[in-house]
Design an enzyme around this catalytic site. Structure first.
Site, PDB file in Angstrom:
ATOM      1  N   ASP A   1       0.921  21.163-126.691  1.00 27.28           N
ATOM      2  CA  ASP A   1       0.312  19.962-127.247  1.00 27.28           C
ATOM      3  C   ASP A   1      -0.573  20.264-128.448  1.00 27.28           C
ATOM      4  O   ASP A   1      -1.133  21.360-128.567  1.00 27.28           O
ATOM      5  CB  ASP A   1      -0.527  19.247-126.181  1.00 27.28           C
ATOM      6  CG  ASP A   1       0.322  18.692-125.053  1.00 27.28           C
ATOM      7  OD1 ASP A   1       1.465  18.292-125.329  1.00 27.28           O
ATOM      8  OD2 ASP A   1      -0.164  18.661-123.918  1.00 27.28           O
ATOM      9  N   ARG A   2      -0.733  19.291-129.298  1.00 27.84           N
ATOM     10  CA  ARG A   2      -1.549  19.435-130.501  1.00 27.84           C
ATOM     11  C   ARG A   2      -2.982  19.843-130.161  1.00 27.84           C
ATOM     12  O   ARG A   2      -3.601  20.642-130.867  1.00 27.84           O
ATOM     13  CB  ARG A   2      -1.545  18.108-131.271  1.00 27.84           C
ATOM     14  CG  ARG A   2      -2.338  18.117-132.565  1.00 27.84           C
ATOM     15  CD  ARG A   2      -2.313  16.735-133.205  1.00 27.84           C
ATOM     16  NE  ARG A   2      -3.148  16.659-134.381  1.00 27.84           N
ATOM     17  CZ  ARG A   2      -3.445  15.532-135.021  1.00 27.84           C
ATOM     18  NH1 ARG A   2      -2.939  14.381-134.582  1.00 27.84           N
ATOM     19  NH2 ARG A   2      -4.224  15.540-136.081  1.00 27.84           N
TER      20      ARG A   2
END
Length: 235
Positions: free
Chosen positions: A92-93
């Site tokens: 995930d970012r």
């Protein structure tokens, strides 16, 4: 557990650098054979390449796990100049740590296939101090919106000596935090965060330390290391 970074295979290292849908049918008649061919096309066999490589990347916070972005956000292209590699799984970012990229389709498939049960190790800094009874729930599996999780390997760990996050996490002065080592062999969307939140301890910072046999050892945040798979196997 607090001295992570010591890797045996220093091949290539760099700091930040540049770098189908199915056909529709108008017929109402059953079309078993065409459907079979379409399914075959949607699941191509993993390709064998003559120069297989692995890229280990210590992904910073706020970097997208892709090579392009129309909104101009930071992507893998800003850090990894190696052509022809693709991420085996995602990160995930707002998560940090190990991302594995390769041009080897078979390896990519193996690492992302749930049946292969490739374990990933995460370091999660959670809000609060979970008891062993709390953690036992994750060891047994918990019911999330997308079903029961497989049993996780989980334990409280000493604070790891890792890079500072930019921006830093938001800590509340009157609530302590705890670092957990969590090993899972699933890859559901935001799974670790949902698991810790489910037992009442939201994740504030998440670092993936290890995927299978590969780890972040001796790899600083924002750096990558390229490994020649053939040389590793022959050696």
């Amino acid at each position: 557990m607090t001295q992570p970074f010591s890797k045996k295979t220093p091949i290539k290292k760099s700091n930040k650098t540049r770098s189908s849908g199915f056909p529709s049918s108008a017929s109402n008649k059953p079309a078993a054979k065409p459907q079979s061919r379409a399914n075959s096309r949607s699941r191509p066999k993993a390709k064998t390449v003559s120069n297989p490589v692995i890229v280990l990347f210590n992904k910073p916070f706020d970097v997208l796990c892709q090579f392009t972005d129309e909104q101009g956000r930071q992507t893998l292209k800003d850090y990894i100049p190696v052509p022809g590699v693709y991420a085996a799984g995602r990160l995930d970012r707002d998560s940090e740590g190990l991302l594995l990229l390769t041009n080897d389709g078979k390896l990519q498939s193996q690492l992302t296939e749930p049946k292969k049960k490739t374990y990933k190790t995460y370091w999660a800094q959670v809000e609060g101090v979970p008891t062993d009874e709390d953690l036992e729930k994750l060891r047994l599996g918990v019911e999330l919106k997308d079903g029961m999780t497989l049993p996780a390997k989980i334990q409280i760990m000493d604070n790891p000596k890792v890079w500072p996050r930019t921006p830093p996490i938001r800590e509340r002065a009157n609530i302590p935090t705890t670092w957990l080592e969590i090993q899972i062999c699933e890859g559901r969307n935001r799974q670790v965060r949902r698991m810790t939140a489910h037992i009442g301890f939201p994740t504030l910072r998440l670092i993936r330390y290890k995927i299978g046999q590969w780890s972040l050892d001796d790899l600083n945040n924002g750096e990558f290391k390229q490994i020649d798979i053939k040389s590793t196997r022959n050696g």
